[in-house]
Enzyme design. Sequence first.
Site, short mmCIF file in Angstrom:
data_model
loop_
_atom_site.label_atom_id
_atom_site.label_comp_id
_atom_site.label_asym_id
_atom_site.label_seq_id
_atom_site.Cartn_x
_atom_site.Cartn_y
_atom_site.Cartn_z
N CYS A 224 1.28 -0.84 -0.49
CA CYS A 224 0.24 -0.07 0.24
C CYS A 224 0.62 1.41 -0.12
CB CYS A 224 -0.99 -0.04 1.49
SG CYS A 224 -1.55 -1.09 1.51
N GLY A 226 1.00 4.18 -1.75
CA GLY A 226 0.52 5.23 -1.97
C GLY A 226 1.90 6.67 -2.12
N GLY A 228 5.15 6.76 -0.66
CA GLY A 228 6.50 5.79 -0.22
C GLY A 228 7.02 6.21 0.99
N GLY A 229 5.86 7.14 1.69
CA GLY A 229 6.78 7.60 2.77
C GLY A 229 7.84 6.11 3.08
N LYS A 230 7.44 4.88 3.67
CA LYS A 230 7.66 4.09 3.77
C LYS A 230 8.74 3.13 3.36
CE LYS A 230 4.83 4.01 7.18
NZ LYS A 230 3.76 5.42 6.93
N CYS A 336 -2.67 4.22 11.45
CA CYS A 336 -2.61 5.54 11.52
C CYS A 336 -3.80 5.33 12.74
CB CYS A 336 -1.62 6.85 11.53
SG CYS A 336 -2.87 7.07 9.44
C1 LIG Z 1 -2.07 4.31 5.25
S1 LIG Z 1 -2.44 4.96 3.13
C2 LIG Z 1 -0.30 4.81 2.92
C3 LIG Z 1 1.51 5.37 3.15
C4 LIG Z 1 1.88 5.32 2.27
N1 LIG Z 1 2.58 4.11 2.85
C5 LIG Z 1 3.00 5.80 2.68
O1 LIG Z 1 3.68 5.50 3.74
O2 LIG Z 1 3.25 7.63 1.96
C6 LIG Z 1 -2.76 3.46 2.08
C7 LIG Z 1 -3.15 2.93 1.03
O3 LIG Z 1 -3.68 1.87 0.44
C8 LIG Z 1 -3.81 1.95 -0.68
N2 LIG Z 1 -4.61 1.25 -0.64
C9 LIG Z 1 -6.36 1.00 -0.30
N3 LIG Z 1 -6.85 -0.35 -0.61
C10 LIG Z 1 -5.92 -1.25 -1.18
C11 LIG Z 1 -6.05 -2.59 -1.17
N4 LIG Z 1 -6.68 -3.46 -1.85
N5 LIG Z 1 -4.40 -2.80 -1.95
C12 LIG Z 1 -3.68 -2.34 -2.14
N6 LIG Z 1 -3.46 -0.79 -1.45
C13 LIG Z 1 -4.58 -0.49 -1.89
C14 LIG Z 1 -5.00 3.74 -0.77
O4 LIG Z 1 -4.91 3.64 -1.98
C15 LIG Z 1 -3.13 4.08 -0.43
O5 LIG Z 1 -2.58 4.88 -0.52
#
Ligand SMILES: C[S@@+](CC[C@H](N)C(=O)[O-])C[C@H]1O[C@@H](n2cnc3c(N)ncnc32)[C@H](O)[C@@H]1O
Length: 381
Positions: A224, A226, A228-230, A336
């Site tokens: 997941c 997003g 890309g922070g992690k 979070c």
């Molecule tokens: C909390 S954010 C991730 C933040 C990111 N890891 C960061 O550190 O910046 C959650 C992400 O999960 C993605 N997401 C939602 N449903 C998903 C799924 N079924 N499979 C994979 N990714 C999904 C969303 O699009 C979103 O970008």
Amino acid sequence: MTPAARAQAAIQILDRILAGEPAEAGLLRWSRASRYAGSGDRAAVRDLVFDSLRRRNSRAALGGAMTGRGLILGMLREERRDPGLLFSGEGHAPARLSESELLAGRTPSADEALDLPDWLLPLWRGSLSDQAGPIAAAMRDRAPVWLRANSLRASPAQAIAALAVDGIVARPHATLATALRVEEGARRLVAASAYRDGLVELQDLSPQLACAALPQAGRVLDYCAGGGGKALALAARGSDVTAHDADPQRMSDLPARAARAGARIRLAQTRELRGGFDLVLTDVPCSGSGTWRRTPDAKWRLQPADLQRILEVQAQILQHASVLVAPGGWLTYMTCSLLDAENGGQIRGFLASDGFALVDERRFTPLDASDGFYLAVMRRC
Ligand SMILES: C[S@@+](CC[C@H](N)C(=O)[O-])C[C@H]1O[C@@H](n2cnc3c(N)ncnc32)[C@H](O)[C@@H]1O
């Protein structure tokens, strides 16, 4: 703008937010219509709006009304300042207080003092037990700004020195030297060369501590990803990182961010994922309840049905991501959020039926770290 004119601008923006407009949209609308406002005015109005939202229920009680005027009056009463100084009716100041406004207002109830939505209180208390009150109290204040010194570009000491050139003072965390707390100059950060050259990334302390607690692994999938922070944090630890997101658009800035950080991160579509990863990270969508200091608007927008949908997505992600873990590899889960339903509750449900064992579980809060954050590390049996 005078302090009173700033208060009047905040009152108008808050009234629109209370009527349903998202906070950022309300601030942007005001900003565009207020060419006379300088950067200091914009920052001050933003602070008034966000501070009011963080303490919405308690200030509405003190101010006698759930309105922009009620919230600003509640702030003045909370801070024991003379309301007449801002509510003067002069120039662009708020109109003078009416007789009924002067008489309204009371001490917030114990529930109102927590500044959380009513429907959420049982979940909050059930999740945090004796820490529920102190954590809610901490969430009523502004969040500190934390940076991650990017070890692909600089040591923590080099990053601190580079930040100082632009007047930004940062100090390392006591146990995680790459986590830097910004003490002064946070508003100058995005223009600072240390940031533009990738020596530092904006990342809260809690996710940094969580990433540092992950097992060292070779092939890592950020399922997941997003923004890309992690993924960037794991690449800085030397892992070979593949980034994936159900919505690939969310990763559109990642190639540029990775280039700036000196990291190599592969992007993958769902159909390209083959499995066999040493570690799969699921940083799942969540209520964000641990970050409500930064996004107080989201705290009041979240509805029970939203939480229910989020819980379903989290459980699905765990199922889908788990098949991509190599035998003996790790599946890790992060939110979070501070709500047990999204954290331990999800992990207990997942472990009931699948071939994984829990090897580490941590919760971070403003009392011991920074934002509320949760980490579970599981190993494939
Ligand atoms: C909390 S954010 C991730 C933040 C990111 N890891 C960061 O550190 O910046 C959650 C992400 O999960 C993605 N997401 C939602 N449903 C998903 C799924 N079924 N499979 C994979 N990714 C999904 C969303 O699009 C979103 O970008």
